[in-house]
Design a protein around this motif. Structure first.
Motif, short mmCIF file in Angstrom:
data_model
loop_
_atom_site.label_atom_id
_atom_site.label_comp_id
_atom_site.label_asym_id
_atom_site.label_seq_id
_atom_site.Cartn_x
_atom_site.Cartn_y
_atom_site.Cartn_z
N GLN A 1 -0.84 -42.24 -16.78
CA GLN A 1 -1.30 -41.59 -15.38
C GLN A 1 -0.07 -41.29 -14.47
O GLN A 1 -0.34 -40.58 -13.51
CB GLN A 1 -2.39 -42.28 -14.85
N CYS B 1 -12.31 -41.84 -12.73
CA CYS B 1 -10.78 -41.70 -13.22
C CYS B 1 -9.82 -41.54 -12.39
O CYS B 1 -10.30 -40.22 -11.76
CB CYS B 1 -10.71 -41.10 -14.67
N LEU B 2 -9.01 -41.83 -11.94
CA LEU B 2 -7.87 -41.38 -10.75
C LEU B 2 -7.08 -39.91 -11.42
O LEU B 2 -6.77 -39.25 -10.57
CB LEU B 2 -6.77 -42.46 -10.62
N HIS C 1 -11.70 -48.26 -20.67
CA HIS C 1 -11.35 -47.01 -20.13
C HIS C 1 -9.75 -46.86 -19.89
O HIS C 1 -9.04 -45.95 -20.34
CB HIS C 1 -11.86 -46.95 -18.49
N GLU C 2 -9.17 -47.96 -19.63
CA GLU C 2 -7.63 -48.13 -19.47
C GLU C 2 -7.05 -48.00 -21.06
O GLU C 2 -6.09 -47.23 -21.27
CB GLU C 2 -7.12 -49.08 -18.73
N HIS D 1 -6.63 -44.38 -22.07
CA HIS D 1 -5.53 -43.61 -21.75
C HIS D 1 -4.35 -43.84 -22.56
O HIS D 1 -3.59 -42.82 -22.76
CB HIS D 1 -5.43 -44.21 -20.26
NI NI Z 1 -8.46 -43.48 -15.86
#
Ligand code: NI
Length: 188
Positions: A51, A99-100, A141-142, A145
């Motif tokens: 990210q 999510c960012l 979630h992470e 990624h």
């Molecule tokens: Ni995320």
């Protein structure tokens, strides 16, 4: 320490598997400190290296539970083991996540209730956390990624259609877009 720009969905680094971290050196320690600062500024409860544009198998997290206990850490080269997921209907209020890299949006998604995280910390020590509920969700979630998977990729009908529409409408979905925590207000 520095706040780093956060890549927005469509950037190739978010959609490709990341590489093992390997050696823990000063460069990595600086990156991790910057990731914690960026996560805090966003604000978010987790942030993965892709990210911030780096294809490394690394994420940071910080989440305060209902009892006020802070769960905070750095997961380097993690493994994740999850319990079977339930098949009863989704609860839109209790099971929505964001999510960012898809800033300002939230959608319901079923996750496993329990997850076991095994990872290396910044001292190079291996650790294991058995997580339930929201912490288990953060880890799933992470971890996704690191495999080039965003939660948008996992959404069921009709949320999959809705998130695709939102991404088009905001002109996301292409390479090279990012936002800066503390500077860009994406909810506006
Ligand atoms: Ni995320």
């Amino acid at each position: 320490m520095a706040v780093l720009p956060i890549r927005i969905t469509g950037d190739p680094v978010l959609h490709s598997p990341a590489e093992p971290v390997g050696a823990i050196d000063d460069e990595l320690r600086t990156l991790v400190a910057d990731m914690h600062e960026t996560m805090h500024a966003a604000p978010g409860v987790g942030l993965a290296a892709p990210q911030v544009g780096l294809p490394l198998r690394l994420f940071v997290y910080r989440w305060e539970d209902e009892a006020g206990v802070v769960h905070e850490g750095t997961a380097i080269d993690p493994e994740l083991f999850i319990s079977p997921t339930r098949i009863d209907p989704l609860d839109e209020d209790e099971e929505s996540e964001g999510c960012l890299s898809i800033p300002g949006e939230r959608f319901p998604l079923r996750r496993a209730d329990r997850a076991i995280l095994r990872a290396t910390d910044l001292d190079g020590d291996r650790y294991e956390i058995v997580a339930e509920g929201w912490l288990a969700r953060i880890f799933q979630h992470e971890f996704d990624h690191l495999n080039g998977v965003l939660y948008a990729d996992r959404l069921a009908h009709p949320y999959d259609k809705t998130v695709a529409k939102v991404i088009r409408k905001k002109s996301w979905g292409g390479p090279g877009q990012s936002w800066m925590p503390g500077i860009d207000d994406l909810d506006a």
